[in-house]
Write an enzyme that holds these catalytic residues in place. Structure first.
Site, PDB file in Angstrom:
ATOM      1  CB  SER A 133      -7.944  14.876   8.824  1.00  0.00           C
ATOM      2  OG  SER A 133      -7.570  13.592   9.242  1.00  0.00           O
ATOM      3  CE1 TYR A 146     -11.791  12.348   5.815  1.00  0.00           C
ATOM      4  CE2 TYR A 146      -9.700  11.679   6.782  1.00  0.00           C
ATOM      5  CZ  TYR A 146     -10.867  12.419   6.856  1.00  0.00           C
ATOM      6  OH  TYR A 146     -11.113  13.215   7.948  1.00  0.00           O
TER       7      TYR A 146
HETATM    8  P1  NAP Z   1     -19.697  13.394  11.492  1.00  0.00           P
HETATM    9  O1  NAP Z   1     -20.026  13.138  12.903  1.00  0.00           O
HETATM   10  O2  NAP Z   1     -19.888  12.298  10.507  1.00  0.00           O
HETATM   11  O3  NAP Z   1     -20.512  14.678  10.990  1.00  0.00           O
HETATM   12  C1  NAP Z   1     -20.392  15.074   9.644  1.00  0.00           C
HETATM   13  C2  NAP Z   1     -21.228  16.312   9.427  1.00  0.00           C
HETATM   14  O4  NAP Z   1     -21.135  16.649   8.035  1.00  0.00           O
HETATM   15  C3  NAP Z   1     -22.691  16.103   9.770  1.00  0.00           C
HETATM   16  O5  NAP Z   1     -23.149  17.205  10.520  1.00  0.00           O
HETATM   17  C4  NAP Z   1     -23.354  16.060   8.396  1.00  0.00           C
HETATM   18  O6  NAP Z   1     -24.639  16.637   8.489  1.00  0.00           O
HETATM   19  C5  NAP Z   1     -22.441  16.947   7.558  1.00  0.00           C
HETATM   20  N1  NAP Z   1     -22.545  16.640   6.143  1.00  0.00           N
HETATM   21  C6  NAP Z   1     -22.089  15.537   5.487  1.00  0.00           C
HETATM   22  N2  NAP Z   1     -22.433  15.586   4.198  1.00  0.00           N
HETATM   23  C7  NAP Z   1     -23.113  16.754   4.017  1.00  0.00           C
HETATM   24  C8  NAP Z   1     -23.729  17.377   2.899  1.00  0.00           C
HETATM   25  N3  NAP Z   1     -23.735  16.810   1.680  1.00  0.00           N
HETATM   26  N4  NAP Z   1     -24.336  18.570   3.074  1.00  0.00           N
HETATM   27  C9  NAP Z   1     -24.359  19.147   4.303  1.00  0.00           C
HETATM   28  N5  NAP Z   1     -23.788  18.608   5.396  1.00  0.00           N
HETATM   29  C10 NAP Z   1     -23.180  17.426   5.253  1.00  0.00           C
HETATM   30  O7  NAP Z   1     -18.181  13.889  11.319  1.00  0.00           O
HETATM   31  P2  NAP Z   1     -17.162  14.539  12.380  1.00  0.00           P
HETATM   32  O8  NAP Z   1     -16.386  13.454  12.965  1.00  0.00           O
HETATM   33  O9  NAP Z   1     -17.853  15.527  13.205  1.00  0.00           O
HETATM   34  O10 NAP Z   1     -16.166  15.286  11.355  1.00  0.00           O
HETATM   35  C11 NAP Z   1     -16.218  16.680  11.125  1.00  0.00           C
HETATM   36  C12 NAP Z   1     -14.989  17.070  10.306  1.00  0.00           C
HETATM   37  O11 NAP Z   1     -13.804  16.734  11.028  1.00  0.00           O
HETATM   38  C13 NAP Z   1     -14.883  16.349   8.967  1.00  0.00           C
HETATM   39  O12 NAP Z   1     -14.421  17.256   7.993  1.00  0.00           O
HETATM   40  C14 NAP Z   1     -13.846  15.275   9.213  1.00  0.00           C
HETATM   41  O13 NAP Z   1     -13.150  14.922   8.042  1.00  0.00           O
HETATM   42  C15 NAP Z   1     -12.946  15.955  10.224  1.00  0.00           C
HETATM   43  N6  NAP Z   1     -12.205  15.030  11.094  1.00  0.00           N
HETATM   44  C16 NAP Z   1     -12.861  14.091  11.839  1.00  0.00           C
HETATM   45  C17 NAP Z   1     -12.110  13.238  12.638  1.00  0.00           C
HETATM   46  C18 NAP Z   1     -12.746  12.146  13.461  1.00  0.00           C
HETATM   47  O14 NAP Z   1     -12.021  11.281  13.970  1.00  0.00           O
HETATM   48  N7  NAP Z   1     -14.055  12.164  13.677  1.00  0.00           N
HETATM   49  C19 NAP Z   1     -10.718  13.349  12.678  1.00  0.00           C
HETATM   50  C20 NAP Z   1     -10.091  14.327  11.924  1.00  0.00           C
HETATM   51  C21 NAP Z   1     -10.844  15.163  11.133  1.00  0.00           C
HETATM   52  P3  NAP Z   1     -25.993  15.990   7.935  1.00  0.00           P
HETATM   53  O15 NAP Z   1     -25.865  14.505   8.001  1.00  0.00           O
HETATM   54  O16 NAP Z   1     -27.045  16.594   8.808  1.00  0.00           O
HETATM   55  O17 NAP Z   1     -26.053  16.497   6.540  1.00  0.00           O
END
Ligand code: NAP
Length: 232
Positions: A133, A146
């Protein structure tokens, strides 16, 4: 007679939605994809959409289930860590339980899954891509736990890269700014602002960066990729 070539195998955590689902879609044309996540219905729906993919449902914080699920993988070309949580709060209002949960999923589960799969990654000369991130490069007020988890994730990636270079394993940290996903909706709700998807990166754009890292030629190690929303 020579049999059909096996397609490369990829495992994407967090594939049930958001960036992980977009990464799975981007990898699917050239890879068989294991779809990680806990939401089995979402994983099955995506598997129907992507021939050659199949659900890999496991809670990453369940050490025994994780070891069992990883145990059957003998060769792995690509490991993408996209699963994560984004729990905000100032230092003053963040209890130890939040720090632990954030580190458990964003750091410890990543380290453990990587450790379990290292023999398979070495066997394939694999690629490891970690969804970090902008918060893994600089920390802002209200983001301490975070950002600390993402700084730790960057350190993990750097150490892994140094340790595994001689084994043909390449490691890339991808650092996106805000991306239009459920996590971002929850982040903005915690911040109390307006949700403005037109100002954020699309998950497909981040998936494009992951694909770039995965398909880089063997002589080029893409160590860090930083993506920012292009708008004002
Ligand atoms: P998201 O839409 O909230 O999706 C999170 C994913 O993580 C879901 O598929 C969830 O699957 C899985 N997950 C969470 N806890 C889990 C567990 N205990 N076991 C297995 N799976 C788990 O998040 P996103 O925005 O796609 O983010 C993906 C990555 O990018 C993260 O690492 C985040 O920090 C990073 N990121 C995001 C952003 C942003 O703005 N969105 C920006 C920078 C970086 P289930 O619910 O099916 O378990």
């Amino acid at each position: 007679m020579i049999g059909p070539e096996l397609r490369p195998l990829a495992l994407v955590t967090g594939a049930s939605r958001g960036i992980g689902a977009a990464v799975a879609r981007a990898l699917a044309p050239g890879h068989d994809v294991l779809l990680g996540g806990r939401d089995s219905a979402a994983l099955h729906a995506l598997a129907v959409e992507l021939p050659g993919s199949r659900p890999w449902p496991v809670d990453l914080t369940d050490g025994r289930a994780l070891a069992e699920a990883a145990g059957g993988i003998e060769r792995l070309d690509v490991l993408v860590h996209s699963a994560g949580v984004g729990l905000l709060g100032t230092v003053a209002e963040t209890p130890a339980s939040t720090w632990r949960r954030q580190f458990e999923i964003n750091v410890v589960a990543v380290a453990e899954l990587t450790r379990l799969l290292l023999p398979a990654l070495r066997a394939a000369g694999g690629r490891v891509v970690l969804l970090n991130s902008g918060a893994g490069l600089s920390a802002r007020a209200g983001w301490a736990s975070y950002a600390a988890s993402k700084f730790a994730l960057r350190a993990f990636a750097d150490a892994l890269r140094a340790e595994e270079a001689g084994n043909g394993v390449r490691v890339t940290s991808v650092h996106p700014g805000r991306v239009d996903t459920q996590m971002q909706r929850e982040v903005v709700a915690q911040e109390g602002g307006d949700y403005r998807p037109e100002s954020y990166l699309r998950p497909e754009s981040v998936a494009g960066a992951v694909l770039l890292a995965v398909t880089a030629p063997d002589d080029a190690a893409l160590t860090e990729l930083v993506l920012r929303p292009a708008g004002p």
